[in-house]
Design a protein around this motif. Structure first.
Motif, PDB file in Angstrom:
ATOM      1  N   ASP A  93       0.831  -1.207   0.000  1.00 51.17           N
ATOM      2  CA  ASP A  93       0.000   0.000   0.000  1.00 51.17           C
ATOM      3  C   ASP A  93       0.865   1.256   0.000  1.00 51.17           C
ATOM      4  O   ASP A  93       0.540   2.255  -0.651  1.00 51.17           O
ATOM      5  CB  ASP A  93      -0.919   0.016   1.220  1.00 51.17           C
ATOM      6  CG  ASP A  93      -2.009  -1.044   1.174  1.00 51.17           C
ATOM      7  OD1 ASP A  93      -2.168  -1.703   0.133  1.00 51.17           O
ATOM      8  OD2 ASP A  93      -2.706  -1.208   2.198  1.00 51.17           O
ATOM      9  N   LEU A  94       1.979   1.223   0.759  1.00 48.60           N
ATOM     10  CA  LEU A  94       2.903   2.354   0.770  1.00 48.60           C
ATOM     11  C   LEU A  94       3.410   2.642  -0.630  1.00 48.60           C
ATOM     12  O   LEU A  94       3.396   3.793  -1.096  1.00 48.60           O
ATOM     13  CB  LEU A  94       4.078   2.055   1.700  1.00 48.60           C
ATOM     14  CG  LEU A  94       5.287   3.003   1.596  1.00 48.60           C
ATOM     15  CD1 LEU A  94       4.916   4.404   2.076  1.00 48.60           C
ATOM     16  CD2 LEU A  94       6.485   2.456   2.378  1.00 48.60           C
ATOM     17  N   MET A  95       3.872   1.612  -1.322  1.00 46.43           N
ATOM     18  CA  MET A  95       4.414   1.820  -2.660  1.00 46.43           C
ATOM     19  C   MET A  95       3.338   2.290  -3.633  1.00 46.43           C
ATOM     20  O   MET A  95       3.595   3.159  -4.487  1.00 46.43           O
ATOM     21  CB  MET A  95       5.064   0.536  -3.173  1.00 46.43           C
ATOM     22  CG  MET A  95       6.331   0.154  -2.444  1.00 46.43           C
ATOM     23  SD  MET A  95       7.609   1.440  -2.556  1.00 46.43           S
ATOM     24  CE  MET A  95       8.666   0.957  -1.186  1.00 46.43           C
ATOM     25  N   HIS A  96       2.143   1.756  -3.503  1.00 46.35           N
ATOM     26  CA  HIS A  96       1.059   2.213  -4.378  1.00 46.35           C
ATOM     27  C   HIS A  96       0.700   3.673  -4.094  1.00 46.35           C
ATOM     28  O   HIS A  96       0.367   4.434  -5.009  1.00 46.35           O
ATOM     29  CB  HIS A  96      -0.154   1.310  -4.224  1.00 46.35           C
ATOM     30  CG  HIS A  96      -0.022   0.000  -4.923  1.00 46.35           C
ATOM     31  ND1 HIS A  96      -0.341  -1.200  -4.356  1.00 46.35           N
ATOM     32  CD2 HIS A  96       0.444  -0.294  -6.171  1.00 46.35           C
ATOM     33  CE1 HIS A  96      -0.111  -2.176  -5.223  1.00 46.35           C
ATOM     34  NE2 HIS A  96       0.389  -1.651  -6.323  1.00 46.35           N
ATOM     35  N   THR A  97       0.792   4.071  -2.826  1.00 39.57           N
ATOM     36  CA  THR A  97       0.544   5.475  -2.488  1.00 39.57           C
ATOM     37  C   THR A  97       1.648   6.364  -3.042  1.00 39.57           C
ATOM     38  O   THR A  97       1.385   7.415  -3.642  1.00 39.57           O
ATOM     39  CB  THR A  97       0.435   5.636  -0.961  1.00 39.57           C
ATOM     40  OG1 THR A  97      -0.600   4.779  -0.454  1.00 39.57           O
ATOM     41  CG2 THR A  97       0.110   7.086  -0.595  1.00 39.57           C
ATOM     42  N   PHE A  98       2.901   5.948  -2.844  1.00 43.01           N
ATOM     43  CA  PHE A  98       4.042   6.684  -3.397  1.00 43.01           C
ATOM     44  C   PHE A  98       3.863   6.940  -4.895  1.00 43.01           C
ATOM     45  O   PHE A  98       3.954   8.081  -5.367  1.00 43.01           O
ATOM     46  CB  PHE A  98       5.321   5.849  -3.243  1.00 43.01           C
ATOM     47  CG  PHE A  98       6.156   6.157  -2.044  1.00 43.01           C
ATOM     48  CD1 PHE A  98       6.415   7.448  -1.642  1.00 43.01           C
ATOM     49  CD2 PHE A  98       6.734   5.120  -1.322  1.00 43.01           C
ATOM     50  CE1 PHE A  98       7.214   7.719  -0.547  1.00 43.01           C
ATOM     51  CE2 PHE A  98       7.535   5.373  -0.225  1.00 43.01           C
ATOM     52  CZ  PHE A  98       7.775   6.668   0.170  1.00 43.01           C
ATOM     53  N   PHE A 134      -4.357   4.139   3.674  1.00 42.31           N
ATOM     54  CA  PHE A 134      -3.068   3.430   3.769  1.00 42.31           C
ATOM     55  C   PHE A 134      -2.480   3.562   5.167  1.00 42.31           C
ATOM     56  O   PHE A 134      -2.107   2.567   5.802  1.00 42.31           O
ATOM     57  CB  PHE A 134      -2.100   3.966   2.713  1.00 42.31           C
ATOM     58  CG  PHE A 134      -0.683   4.100   3.192  1.00 42.31           C
ATOM     59  CD1 PHE A 134       0.080   2.979   3.475  1.00 42.31           C
ATOM     60  CD2 PHE A 134      -0.107   5.357   3.406  1.00 42.31           C
ATOM     61  CE1 PHE A 134       1.388   3.092   3.950  1.00 42.31           C
ATOM     62  CE2 PHE A 134       1.180   5.485   3.873  1.00 42.31           C
ATOM     63  CZ  PHE A 134       1.935   4.344   4.152  1.00 42.31           C
ATOM     64  N   TRP A 135      -2.381   4.796   5.671  1.00 43.74           N
ATOM     65  CA  TRP A 135      -1.701   5.013   6.938  1.00 43.74           C
ATOM     66  C   TRP A 135      -2.559   4.585   8.126  1.00 43.74           C
ATOM     67  O   TRP A 135      -2.025   4.119   9.145  1.00 43.74           O
ATOM     68  CB  TRP A 135      -1.273   6.466   7.080  1.00 43.74           C
ATOM     69  CG  TRP A 135      -0.484   6.738   8.326  1.00 43.74           C
ATOM     70  CD1 TRP A 135      -0.766   7.650   9.300  1.00 43.74           C
ATOM     71  CD2 TRP A 135       0.725   6.082   8.757  1.00 43.74           C
ATOM     72  NE1 TRP A 135       0.174   7.621  10.298  1.00 43.74           N
ATOM     73  CE2 TRP A 135       1.107   6.661   9.985  1.00 43.74           C
ATOM     74  CE3 TRP A 135       1.516   5.070   8.222  1.00 43.74           C
ATOM     75  CZ2 TRP A 135       2.244   6.260  10.687  1.00 43.74           C
ATOM     76  CZ3 TRP A 135       2.650   4.658   8.913  1.00 43.74           C
ATOM     77  CH2 TRP A 135       3.005   5.254  10.128  1.00 43.74           C
ATOM     78  N   LYS A 136      -3.870   4.676   8.022  1.00 36.60           N
ATOM     79  CA  LYS A 136      -4.704   4.200   9.123  1.00 36.60           C
ATOM     80  C   LYS A 136      -4.478   2.708   9.339  1.00 36.60           C
ATOM     81  O   LYS A 136      -4.362   2.239  10.482  1.00 36.60           O
ATOM     82  CB  LYS A 136      -6.186   4.471   8.850  1.00 36.60           C
ATOM     83  CG  LYS A 136      -7.079   4.033  10.008  1.00 36.60           C
ATOM     84  CD  LYS A 136      -8.493   4.534   9.884  1.00 36.60           C
ATOM     85  CE  LYS A 136      -9.283   4.149  11.139  1.00 36.60           C
ATOM     86  NZ  LYS A 136     -10.665   4.667  11.112  1.00 36.60           N
ATOM     87  N   ARG A 137      -4.391   1.956   8.260  1.00 40.03           N
ATOM     88  CA  ARG A 137      -4.157   0.513   8.386  1.00 40.03           C
ATOM     89  C   ARG A 137      -2.743   0.244   8.912  1.00 40.03           C
ATOM     90  O   ARG A 137      -2.546  -0.530   9.841  1.00 40.03           O
ATOM     91  CB  ARG A 137      -4.367  -0.181   7.043  1.00 40.03           C
ATOM     92  CG  ARG A 137      -4.176  -1.695   7.102  1.00 40.03           C
ATOM     93  CD  ARG A 137      -4.335  -2.345   5.732  1.00 40.03           C
ATOM     94  NE  ARG A 137      -5.672  -2.159   5.186  1.00 40.03           N
ATOM     95  CZ  ARG A 137      -5.976  -1.391   4.154  1.00 40.03           C
ATOM     96  NH1 ARG A 137      -5.018  -0.708   3.529  1.00 40.03           N
ATOM     97  NH2 ARG A 137      -7.207  -1.273   3.734  1.00 40.03           N
TER      98      ARG A 137
END
Length: 351
Positions: A91-96, A143-146
Motif C-alpha cells: 500500500d505504501l508503494m502504491h501510495t508513493f 493506507f496510513w490508518k491501516r
C-alpha cells in the motif's frame, strides 16, 4: 526514381542510429542475494484491488501502472514481513507511485495541494476528506490508518517526519522542473535522497522486521551514515535504470545521468562510468561502517535486545539494495518485457 521513392530513401538514410549504452554491474561485490517473500502474490492481489477500488486511473493507465508491479519491490525489499505487514508495504508503494503520477508535470500550485492533502490525511486518519479533494488524500488516509495500527510509536513518529520531508522534495522538484533548472551534483543528491522516498520506506523496514529502535540509535552518526549510503545507492541505481524511459518521455533533466553529463562536461558513457565509480565508493563505505557497528568499533552497545535489532535493521538495509536492483529489471517499469535480458547483458538501446 519517383519523388516519393527519393523521399523515403532520404528519410531512411538520415534516420539516427539508436543510442546504445551499458549499465554497470554496481552490485558485483554486494554480499546480499535475492530473497522474495512467500506472501508476495497474496499481498499483491489485496493491495492492487484496494488501489483499483479508488479508480485513480483510466483503465488503460491502470493496466500500465500494474505492469510496474510495485508489490514486487516490496516482496524483494521486505522479504521477512508477515502477510498483513507486507500488504501495508505494498500500500505504501502504491501510495508513493500514485502520488508521483498525480503530481507529474503539474503546475507547482497543484502539486502543493495534492501533497498537502496526503500530509493532512496522514496526520488525521479518522477525519473524512473534504469534498472536491483529489482522491490521493483518501488513498493516503486509508493506507496510513491501516499501517499505523501495528507500528510502534517511535516508528510512527519517524514515518510522519520522513513523509513531510519527502513531500517537500516533491514540491521542490516541481519548482525546478518548471524552471528547467539542472542542479549541481551535490544539489541533486541532497534533494534526491529525500525525493526517492527511502526514509519513509526505512520506517516500514522496521515494521517488517518487528524492530523498534530508539530515536537515539537511529540518529547515531553511524546508523545515519548507513541510511544515507542506502538512499544514495537507490538513487543511482534508479536513475541509471530509468534513464531510457525518461529520455523517451523527454523528461530526463532531473536524473543523475543528465546532471553528471551537464556538470562534468562528459557524454553518456562518461556519466555512467562516473556514477559507477561513485557507487563503488558508497558500497565500500557502507560495508566498512556496517562492520564497525557490528564489531562495536566506535559504536556503543545498547544492550542485548537493541543490539540484536540493530543487526536486523542493518541486514535489512543490505537486502533493500539487492531487492531494489532486482525489481529494476524484474518489473516492467523501465525495460518492459526485456528487463531480465538486460539484467544479464547490461545492454540498453534507446529507440
Amino acid at each position: 526514381m519517383s519523388s516519393t521513392a527519393t523521399q523515403i530513401f532520404v528519410q531512411t538514410r538520415e534516420a539516427p542510429e539508436p543510442l546504445v549504452y551499458y549499465l554497470p554491474y554496481t552490485l558485483r561485490n554486494w554480499p546480499w542475494q535475492r530473497v522474495i517473500s512467500p506472501h508476495y502474490r497474496a499481498a499483491q492481489k489485496e493491495s492492487v484491488a484496494w488501489l483499483e477500488s479508488f479508480k485513480p486511473f483510466s483503465p488503460a493507465a491502470q493496466i500500465a501502472f500494474n505492469k510496474c508491479d510495485f508489490s514486487l519491490v516490496c516482496a524483494l525489499t521486505f522479504p521477512e514481513a508477515s502477510h498483513v505487514k507486507l500488504r501495508s508495504c505494498c500500500d505504501l508503494m502504491h501510495t508513493f507511485f500514485t502520488l508521483d503520477e498525480y503530481t507529474d508535470n503539474l503546475p507547482t500550485k497543484e502539486v502543493i495541494a495534492r501533497c498537502e492533502a496526503t500530509m493532512d490525511a496522514i496526520l488525521h486518519v479518522d477525519k473524512p476528506r473534504p469534498e472536491g479533494e483529489s482522491i490521493i488524500g483518501e488513498i493516503a488516509r486509508q493506507f496510513w490508518k491501516r499501517a499505523s495500527s501495528f507500528a510502534p510509536e517511535p516508528v510512527k513518529e519517524r514515518f510522519v517526519k520522513a513523509w513531510r520531508i519527502y513531500l517537500d522534495s516533491v514540491i521542490q522538484q516541481a519548482e525546478r522542473r518548471s524552471s528547467s533548472y539542472i542542479c549541481t551534483i551535490d544539489e541533486y543528491m541532497l534533494a534526491r535522497r529525500d525525493n526517492i522516498g527511502s526514509d519513509p520506506s526505512f520506517a516500514f523496514l522496521e515494521i517488517s522486521l518487528n524492530v523498534c529502535l530508539p530515536h537515539e540509535v537511529m540518529e547515531h552518526p553511524a546508523i545515519a551514515s548507513l541510511n544515507k549510503d542506502t538512499s544514495d545507492m537507490i538513487v543511482l541505481a534508479n536513475d541509471m535504470s530509468s534513464y531510457k524511459k525518461e529520455v523517451l518521455a523527454d523528461d530526463s533533466d532531473y536524473n543523475a545521468v543528465t546532471v553528471v553529463m551537464h556538470n562534468e562536461k562528459t557524454d553518456l558513457a562518461g556519466a555512467l562510468q562516473w556514477l559507477s565509480d561513485r557507487h563503488d565508493e558508497i558500497v565500500e563505505h557502507f560495508l566498512r561502517v556496517r562492520d564497525d557497528i557490528l564489531n562495536k568499533r566506535n559504536f556503543p552497545t545498547y544492550g542485548e535486545d537493541i543490539d540484536r535489532q540493530i543487526a536486523l535493521y542493518i541486514n535489512g538495509l543490505g537486502q533493500w539494495i539487492r531487492g531494489h536492483d532486482e525489481w529494476n529489471f524484474g518489473s516492467g517499469r523501465y525495460f518492459g518485457s526485456r528487463g531480465l535480458e538486460i539484467q544479464k547483458t547490461r545492454k540498453v538501446v534507446i529507440a
